[in-house]
Design an enzyme around this catalytic site. Structure first.
Site, PDB file in Angstrom:
ATOM      1  N   SER A  70       1.280  11.110  11.711  1.00 15.60           N
ATOM      2  CA  SER A  70       2.028   9.995  12.085  1.00 15.60           C
ATOM      3  C   SER A  70       1.611   9.682  13.600  1.00 15.60           C
ATOM      4  CB  SER A  70       3.637  10.397  12.404  1.00 15.60           C
ATOM      5  OG  SER A  70       4.180  10.640  10.976  1.00 15.60           O
TER       6      SER A  70
HETATM    7  N1  SAH Z   1       4.777  14.115   9.785  1.00 20.33           N
HETATM    8  C1  SAH Z   1       3.757  14.125   9.065  1.00 20.33           C
HETATM    9  C2  SAH Z   1       3.944  12.977   8.234  1.00 20.33           C
HETATM   10  C3  SAH Z   1       2.742  12.763   7.323  1.00 20.33           C
HETATM   11  S1  SAH Z   1       2.945  11.059   6.363  1.00 20.33           S
HETATM   12  C4  SAH Z   1       2.440  14.225   9.953  1.00 20.33           C
HETATM   13  O1  SAH Z   1       2.484  13.850  10.993  1.00 20.33           O
HETATM   14  O2  SAH Z   1       1.511  14.859   9.429  1.00 20.33           O
HETATM   15  C5  SAH Z   1       4.306  11.478   5.062  1.00 20.33           C
HETATM   16  C6  SAH Z   1       4.054  12.600   4.280  1.00 20.33           C
HETATM   17  O3  SAH Z   1       5.207  12.560   3.446  1.00 20.33           O
HETATM   18  C7  SAH Z   1       2.883  12.678   3.372  1.00 20.33           C
HETATM   19  O4  SAH Z   1       2.271  13.865   3.420  1.00 20.33           O
HETATM   20  C8  SAH Z   1       3.546  12.344   1.986  1.00 20.33           C
HETATM   21  O5  SAH Z   1       2.513  13.377   1.261  1.00 20.33           O
HETATM   22  C9  SAH Z   1       4.821  13.067   2.317  1.00 20.33           C
HETATM   23  N2  SAH Z   1       5.764  12.446   1.188  1.00 20.33           N
HETATM   24  C10 SAH Z   1       5.790  11.203   0.546  1.00 20.33           C
HETATM   25  N3  SAH Z   1       6.730  11.348  -0.334  1.00 20.33           N
HETATM   26  C11 SAH Z   1       7.403  12.473  -0.198  1.00 20.33           C
HETATM   27  C12 SAH Z   1       8.230  13.059  -1.213  1.00 20.33           C
HETATM   28  N4  SAH Z   1       9.123  12.240  -2.068  1.00 20.33           N
HETATM   29  N5  SAH Z   1       8.871  14.362  -1.037  1.00 20.33           N
HETATM   30  C13 SAH Z   1       8.093  15.034  -0.034  1.00 20.33           C
HETATM   31  N6  SAH Z   1       7.094  14.635   0.718  1.00 20.33           N
HETATM   32  C14 SAH Z   1       6.820  13.498   0.615  1.00 20.33           C
END
Ligand code: SAH
Length: 220
Positions: A70
């Site tokens: 993010s």
């Molecule tokens: N805070 C993290 C955000 C990553 S992007 C960072 O800064 O690295 C969002 C993440 O949510 C991704 O890794 C994706 O795989 C995850 N995601 C999407 N749908 C999901 C779900 N239903 N359950 C758990 N994780 C999920």
């Protein structure tokens, strides 16, 4: 992990991080706990080395599997919204991704539970936080639509991917007066929301328009 790695050099140095934090302040982030922590957290360790020189630009960057770390501003804004009414004790994070937000939360609250649907991302984050000697995080490979009932209720919930509507099971897993900070909506029409469960129902406030990856169904 050595001090040098954590401190970084050149484009990943303390000075570069400080400039990032100054930009966050200029965009309206005020919470001194969040700003101080983001000035210390080595974001370059959460992305692949080839992109490390861009780690302190205010950008979402690819972390593989079609996902992104993010944008620092969004991480700051969500964390600030989560801490608005005091420090929660136990926080559920949905969407571990790189683990950057997870590591920040772990430095701010006593216990973090983090759920991710893509197993290799979860494993990478688990290992990195282990090397950083962060011990107050429990990880879970699962579809975060369902929260993590085993440890519910939580004092606060933070979701890093956008569902079309806020999942009822997440609202049900937060304590009374606890916030659920979550982007809601599809495509370019997402709103960053802060729901608060009260004794008489759910209160909601719109924080701003945002663009997150979708909260997907099932595990990857
Ligand atoms: N805070 C993290 C955000 C990553 S992007 C960072 O800064 O690295 C969002 C993440 O949510 C991704 O890794 C994706 O795989 C995850 N995601 C999407 N749908 C999901 C779900 N239903 N359950 C758990 N994780 C999920």
């Amino acid at each position: 992990m050595s001090e040098t790695t954590l401190r970084g050099s050149g484009m990943t140095s303390q000075r570069t991080r400080k400039r990032m934090v100054e930009r966050l302040e200029a965009r309206g982030i005020q919470d001194p706990r969040v700003l101080a922590l983001m000035a210390r957290m080595p974001r370059h360790l959460f992305i692949e080395e080839a992109l490390a020189s861009r780690a302190y630009e205010d950008l979402a960057l690819p972390i593989g599997f079609g996902q992104t770390i993010s944008q620092p501003y969004m991480v700051a804004r969500m964390t600030e919204a989560l801490l608005q009414n005091g420090i929660p004790e136990r926080v559920l994070e949905v969407g571990t991704g790189s683990g950057y937000q997870t590591a920040l939360l772990a430095a701010l609250v006593p216990q973090v539970y983090s759920v991710e649907r893509i197993a290799p991302l979860l494993e990478q984050a688990r290992q990195l936080l282990g090397r950083m000697r962060i011990r107050n995080v429990d990880f879970h490979h699962s579809d975060g639509h369902w929260g993590w009932p085993a440890h519910a209720p939580y004092d606060a919930i933070l979701v890093a991917a956008a569902p079309n509507e806020v999942p009822e099971s997440l609202l049900a897993q937060v304590k009374i007066d606890g916030p659920v900070v979550i982007p809601v909506g599809s495509g370019l029409q997402q709103r960053l929301m802060r729901y608060t469960r009260t004794a008489v129902g759910i209160q909601e406030s719109v924080l701003e328009m945002v663009h997150f990856v979708p909260l997907k169904e099932g595990v990857g």
